[in-house]
Design a protein around this motif. Structure first.
Motif, PDB file in Angstrom:
ATOM      1  N   GLY A 160      14.913  18.748 -34.274  1.00 50.49           N
ATOM      2  CA  GLY A 160      14.748  18.880 -35.636  1.00 50.49           C
ATOM      3  C   GLY A 160      15.123  20.184 -36.064  1.00 50.49           C
ATOM      4  N   PHE A 161      14.851  21.282 -35.169  1.00 50.03           N
ATOM      5  CA  PHE A 161      15.105  22.502 -35.485  1.00 50.03           C
ATOM      6  C   PHE A 161      16.503  22.910 -35.360  1.00 50.03           C
ATOM      7  CE2 PHE A 161      10.424  23.041 -35.157  1.00 50.03           C
ATOM      8  CZ  PHE A 161      10.175  24.180 -36.632  1.00 50.03           C
ATOM      9  N   LEU A 162      17.237  22.521 -34.158  1.00 47.63           N
ATOM     10  CA  LEU A 162      18.471  23.055 -33.881  1.00 47.63           C
ATOM     11  C   LEU A 162      19.801  22.068 -34.128  1.00 47.63           C
ATOM     12  CD1 LEU A 162      17.652  24.523 -30.350  1.00 47.63           C
ATOM     13  CD2 LEU A 162      17.505  25.575 -32.361  1.00 47.63           C
ATOM     14  N   ASN A 243      17.878   8.607 -30.982  1.00 39.97           N
ATOM     15  CA  ASN A 243      18.608   8.088 -31.972  1.00 39.97           C
ATOM     16  C   ASN A 243      17.725   6.810 -32.727  1.00 39.97           C
ATOM     17  OD1 ASN A 243      21.794   9.051 -32.157  1.00 39.97           O
ATOM     18  ND2 ASN A 243      21.179   9.037 -29.891  1.00 39.97           N
ATOM     19  N   PHE A 244      17.035   6.044 -31.995  1.00 41.22           N
ATOM     20  CA  PHE A 244      16.466   4.987 -32.612  1.00 41.22           C
ATOM     21  C   PHE A 244      15.529   5.598 -33.713  1.00 41.22           C
ATOM     22  CE2 PHE A 244      12.490   2.040 -32.524  1.00 41.22           C
ATOM     23  CZ  PHE A 244      13.199   1.186 -33.002  1.00 41.22           C
ATOM     24  N   LEU A 245      14.971   6.746 -33.602  1.00 43.91           N
ATOM     25  CA  LEU A 245      13.941   7.295 -34.352  1.00 43.91           C
ATOM     26  C   LEU A 245      14.592   8.023 -35.484  1.00 43.91           C
ATOM     27  CD1 LEU A 245      11.099   8.704 -31.973  1.00 43.91           C
ATOM     28  CD2 LEU A 245      10.898   6.694 -33.348  1.00 43.91           C
ATOM     29  N   GLY A 246      15.862   8.055 -35.425  1.00 41.09           N
ATOM     30  CA  GLY A 246      16.723   8.682 -36.641  1.00 41.09           C
ATOM     31  C   GLY A 246      16.796  10.042 -36.400  1.00 41.09           C
ATOM     32  N   PHE A 247      16.513  10.783 -35.110  1.00 41.56           N
ATOM     33  CA  PHE A 247      16.825  12.266 -35.321  1.00 41.56           C
ATOM     34  C   PHE A 247      18.187  12.609 -34.631  1.00 41.56           C
ATOM     35  CE2 PHE A 247      12.154  11.639 -35.499  1.00 41.56           C
ATOM     36  CZ  PHE A 247      11.942  12.545 -36.611  1.00 41.56           C
ATOM     37  N   GLY A 256      21.227   3.855 -28.649  1.00 37.42           N
ATOM     38  CA  GLY A 256      20.122   4.002 -29.507  1.00 37.42           C
ATOM     39  C   GLY A 256      20.527   3.981 -30.995  1.00 37.42           C
ATOM     40  N   MET A 257      21.521   4.446 -31.174  1.00 39.45           N
ATOM     41  CA  MET A 257      21.986   4.097 -32.787  1.00 39.45           C
ATOM     42  C   MET A 257      22.119   2.537 -32.793  1.00 39.45           C
ATOM     43  SD  MET A 257      24.834   3.386 -34.536  1.00 39.45           S
ATOM     44  CE  MET A 257      26.242   4.002 -33.848  1.00 39.45           C
ATOM     45  N   MET A 258      22.790   2.043 -32.155  1.00 35.45           N
ATOM     46  CA  MET A 258      22.728   0.519 -32.446  1.00 35.45           C
ATOM     47  C   MET A 258      21.322  -0.280 -32.476  1.00 35.45           C
ATOM     48  SD  MET A 258      25.654  -0.630 -29.465  1.00 35.45           S
ATOM     49  CE  MET A 258      25.643  -2.289 -30.030  1.00 35.45           C
TER      50      MET A 258
END
Length: 308
Positions: A160-162, A243-247, A256-258
């Motif tokens: 989230g920060f980087l 990726n699943f959590l949208g980060f 994970g995106m899938m």
């Protein structure tokens, strides 16, 4: 009578080379042929490597390309067919192409994290176990601090920060996983540094660097290999979770995106099992492969398990 000396000359160097290899490394190399768990784990990893290297040939369609039907409409939510083996997403993208190309992203994250975890953990464990004292205390307290951090929240905060970049995920995984291997390797080095051959090396005037990396390191390399195999699974699970959590990086294709796309588009309610089941199975296989390898190589470090 002439051939005998030549044969002896040829055989002797080969025997000398075999004797120069530490027994633990010889057992490590032979283990996949003797243990079905280690063989299965390495076979699974080899299969994913082949798929990743041949992704362009196995799935020539761009995984992010929006496809259209012959009628000019977006080919959204199509079922399995000869043209699209796993169907298409709600945006008209080929699920099979995403699954195959997602292997590259998974292995890039897994192998990068594994190399860093194994390298840092091995070096820290060697130094801490061999020198002891203040060096050992400082390094182990740093390891304790890293182990005290919550794994997934730390990775999410860091990305989230980087920024949502694959390298950030690799760095976060490496920062939190190296203490596990370092602590175990340290305990092994504490025993190895008291062995007779290490004392003999000290008496002959060998430097600390030579003793560490020539005499001790070969005996703990299989342990580094085991933790590297486990780190591959952890890194891929973490990347998929982020990726699943949208980060994660929205422009990258990963398992994970899938899963995240399938979840947000409510693919389960439409019965599109081919969208989320295959990437889930791939993630499970990678994790299970790491467990199989660690299970198979247990007897390299615990010979008493042999024969059970």
């Amino acid at each position: 009578m002439v051939d005998a000396p030549e044969t002896a000359v040829v055989v002797a160097p080969r025997r000398a080379r075999r004797q120069a290899i530490p027994p633990v490394l010889r057992r490590m190399a032979a283990m996949p042929l003797r243990d079905p768990f280690a063989f299965a784990g390495l076979l699974i990893y080899a299969l994913f490597v082949v798929v990743a290297l041949g992704a362009d040939q196995l799935a020539p369609i761009d995984p992010l390309e929006i496809l259209f039907t012959k009628a000019g409409k977006v080919a959204a939510n199509l079922g399995s067919s000869g043209e699209y083996p796993l169907g298409t997403t709600n945006l008209g993208r080929d699920i099979y192409a995403q699954l195959v190309h997602g292997t590259r992203s998974a292995l890039a994250v897994g192998l990068s994290a594994a190399i860093i975890v194994a390298t840092v953990g091995t070096v820290v464990g060697l130094v801490a176990g061999y020198f002891g004292g203040t060096t050992d205390a400082v390094l182990m307290r740093i390891a304790d601090m890293a182990l005290s951090l919550p794994f997934l929240p730390f990775v999410i905060v860091l990305t989230g920060f980087l920024g949502a970049d694959t390298s950030i995920i690799v760095m976060a995984v490496a920062l939190l996983l190296w203490p596990n291997s370092a602590r175990v390797i340290r305990s092994q080095v504490l025993s190895l540094r008291e062995r007779a051959y290490v004392e003999a090396a000290r008496v002959t005037g060998a430097s600390h660097t030579r003793i560490l990396f020539i005499h001790i390191a070969p005996n703990i390399l299989p342990l580094s290999f085991v933790y590297a195999a486990i780190a591959i699974g952890w890194a891929i699970i973490t990347e998929a979770s982020v990726n699943f959590l949208g980060f994660g990086d929205p422009t990258s294709v990963s398992w994970g995106m899938m899963l995240q796309d399938a979840f947000t588009s409510q693919a389960l309610s439409r019965g599109q099992y081919a969208w989320f089941v295959p990437p889930g199975i791939c993630i499970i296989l990678v994790v299970v492969a790491g467990f199989f390898i660690s299970r198979g190589y247990e007897e390299v470090f615990m010979p008493r398990l042999r024969g059970r």
